[in-house]
Design a protein around this motif. Structure first.
Motif, short mmCIF file in Angstrom:
data_model
loop_
_atom_site.label_atom_id
_atom_site.label_comp_id
_atom_site.label_asym_id
_atom_site.label_seq_id
_atom_site.Cartn_x
_atom_site.Cartn_y
_atom_site.Cartn_z
N HIS A 135 0.82 -1.20 0.00
CA HIS A 135 0.00 0.00 0.00
C HIS A 135 0.86 1.26 0.00
O HIS A 135 1.99 1.25 0.49
CB HIS A 135 -0.93 0.02 1.22
N LYS A 136 0.32 2.32 -0.55
CA LYS A 136 0.96 3.63 -0.47
C LYS A 136 0.53 4.24 0.86
O LYS A 136 -0.67 4.31 1.15
CB LYS A 136 0.53 4.53 -1.63
N VAL A 137 1.49 4.67 1.66
CA VAL A 137 1.20 5.16 3.00
C VAL A 137 1.73 6.58 3.16
O VAL A 137 2.85 6.88 2.76
CB VAL A 137 1.86 4.24 4.07
N VAL A 138 0.89 7.43 3.77
CA VAL A 138 1.29 8.77 4.15
C VAL A 138 0.99 8.89 5.64
O VAL A 138 -0.13 8.62 6.08
CB VAL A 138 0.52 9.86 3.36
N THR A 139 2.01 9.26 6.44
CA THR A 139 1.84 9.31 7.89
C THR A 139 1.83 10.74 8.41
O THR A 139 2.48 11.63 7.84
CB THR A 139 2.95 8.52 8.60
N PHE A 140 1.08 10.92 9.50
CA PHE A 140 0.95 12.23 10.14
C PHE A 140 0.97 12.04 11.65
O PHE A 140 0.23 11.20 12.18
CB PHE A 140 -0.39 12.88 9.77
N GLU A 141 1.77 12.86 12.35
CA GLU A 141 1.77 12.84 13.81
C GLU A 141 0.70 13.77 14.36
O GLU A 141 0.43 13.77 15.55
CB GLU A 141 3.14 13.22 14.37
N ASP A 142 0.09 14.58 13.50
CA ASP A 142 -0.92 15.55 13.92
C ASP A 142 -2.05 15.55 12.89
O ASP A 142 -1.80 15.72 11.70
CB ASP A 142 -0.29 16.93 14.03
N GLY A 143 -3.26 15.35 13.35
CA GLY A 143 -4.40 15.29 12.47
C GLY A 143 -4.66 16.58 11.71
O GLY A 143 -5.24 16.57 10.62
N ARG A 144 -4.22 17.69 12.26
CA ARG A 144 -4.45 18.97 11.59
C ARG A 144 -3.72 19.01 10.25
O ARG A 144 -4.24 19.56 9.27
CB ARG A 144 -4.03 20.13 12.49
N GLU A 145 -2.53 18.43 10.19
CA GLU A 145 -1.77 18.38 8.92
C GLU A 145 -2.50 17.51 7.91
O GLU A 145 -2.59 17.83 6.73
CB GLU A 145 -0.36 17.85 9.17
N MET A 146 -3.06 16.40 8.38
CA MET A 146 -3.80 15.52 7.49
C MET A 146 -5.04 16.23 6.94
O MET A 146 -5.34 16.14 5.76
CB MET A 146 -4.21 14.24 8.24
N LEU A 147 -5.73 16.98 7.79
CA LEU A 147 -6.91 17.72 7.33
C LEU A 147 -6.54 18.78 6.30
O LEU A 147 -7.28 19.00 5.34
CB LEU A 147 -7.62 18.38 8.53
N ALA A 148 -5.38 19.39 6.46
CA ALA A 148 -4.92 20.37 5.47
C ALA A 148 -4.72 19.70 4.11
O ALA A 148 -5.04 20.29 3.07
CB ALA A 148 -3.63 21.04 5.94
N ARG A 149 -4.23 18.49 4.11
CA ARG A 149 -4.03 17.76 2.84
C ARG A 149 -5.37 17.42 2.20
O ARG A 149 -5.52 17.50 0.98
CB ARG A 149 -3.21 16.49 3.07
N LEU A 150 -6.36 17.04 3.02
CA LEU A 150 -7.69 16.78 2.48
C LEU A 150 -8.30 18.06 1.91
O LEU A 150 -8.89 18.04 0.83
CB LEU A 150 -8.62 16.21 3.56
N THR A 151 -8.14 19.14 2.63
CA THR A 151 -8.67 20.43 2.18
C THR A 151 -8.03 20.84 0.86
O THR A 151 -8.68 21.43 0.00
CB THR A 151 -8.44 21.51 3.26
N ALA A 152 -6.76 20.48 0.67
CA ALA A 152 -6.05 20.80 -0.57
C ALA A 152 -6.45 19.90 -1.73
O ALA A 152 -6.00 20.09 -2.85
CB ALA A 152 -4.54 20.71 -0.34
N GLY A 153 -7.31 18.92 -1.46
CA GLY A 153 -7.81 18.07 -2.54
C GLY A 153 -7.28 16.67 -2.59
O GLY A 153 -7.68 15.88 -3.45
N GLU A 154 -6.36 16.30 -1.69
CA GLU A 154 -5.84 14.93 -1.69
C GLU A 154 -6.92 13.99 -1.16
O GLU A 154 -7.72 14.37 -0.31
CB GLU A 154 -4.59 14.83 -0.81
#
Length: 123
Positions: free
Chosen positions: A27-46
């Motif tokens: 699997h392709k994996v992207v890791t985040f230690e903070d959910g806020r960074e992950m939400l920023a990526r979703l907001t950016a369209g990922e």
């Protein structure tokens, strides 16, 4: 089948081990230690295929992260992992899979692949 998995956990050891295991499965994996960074990526369209998140975390807990992520991607499959539910109301996690830590490699991969292959409600 290979999917893109976002993993959020404030414990770097668990984050690395979980990510390594899923990468070893292809699997392709992207890791985040903070959910806020992950939400920023979703907001950016990922768009990941599956979100795997710890529940008890600083800054934004798993239940709040779920609410925010689903506001952006309503059909995002979510797998929670936790050693304890803590102060989180279990009703806020209903409808999503929960994997209790420690978990086996097989349990993690089966859960992720099951979520990826499940029919989407809002496709």
């Amino acid at each position: 089948m290979i999917c893109t998995v976002y993993i959020v956990d404030d414990d770097p050891r668990i984050l690395a081990a979980t990510g390594d295991l899923l990468e070893d499965c292809g699997h392709k994996v992207v890791t985040f230690e903070d959910g806020r960074e992950m939400l920023a990526r979703l907001t950016a369209g990922e768009r990941p295929d599956v979100l795997v998140s710890d529940i008890i975390m600083p800054h934004i807990n798993g239940a709040d992260l779920k609410d925010a992520a689903l506001a952006i991607v309503p059909d995002l499959p979510i797998l929670f992992m936790s050693a304890e539910i803590g102060n989180t109301d279990p009703r806020r996690l209903e409808g999503h899979m929960l994997l209790e830590k420690p978990f086996t490699c097989a349990a993690l991969t089966d859960a992720v692949e099951g979520l990826f292959n499940a029919p989407r409600l809002h496709s």
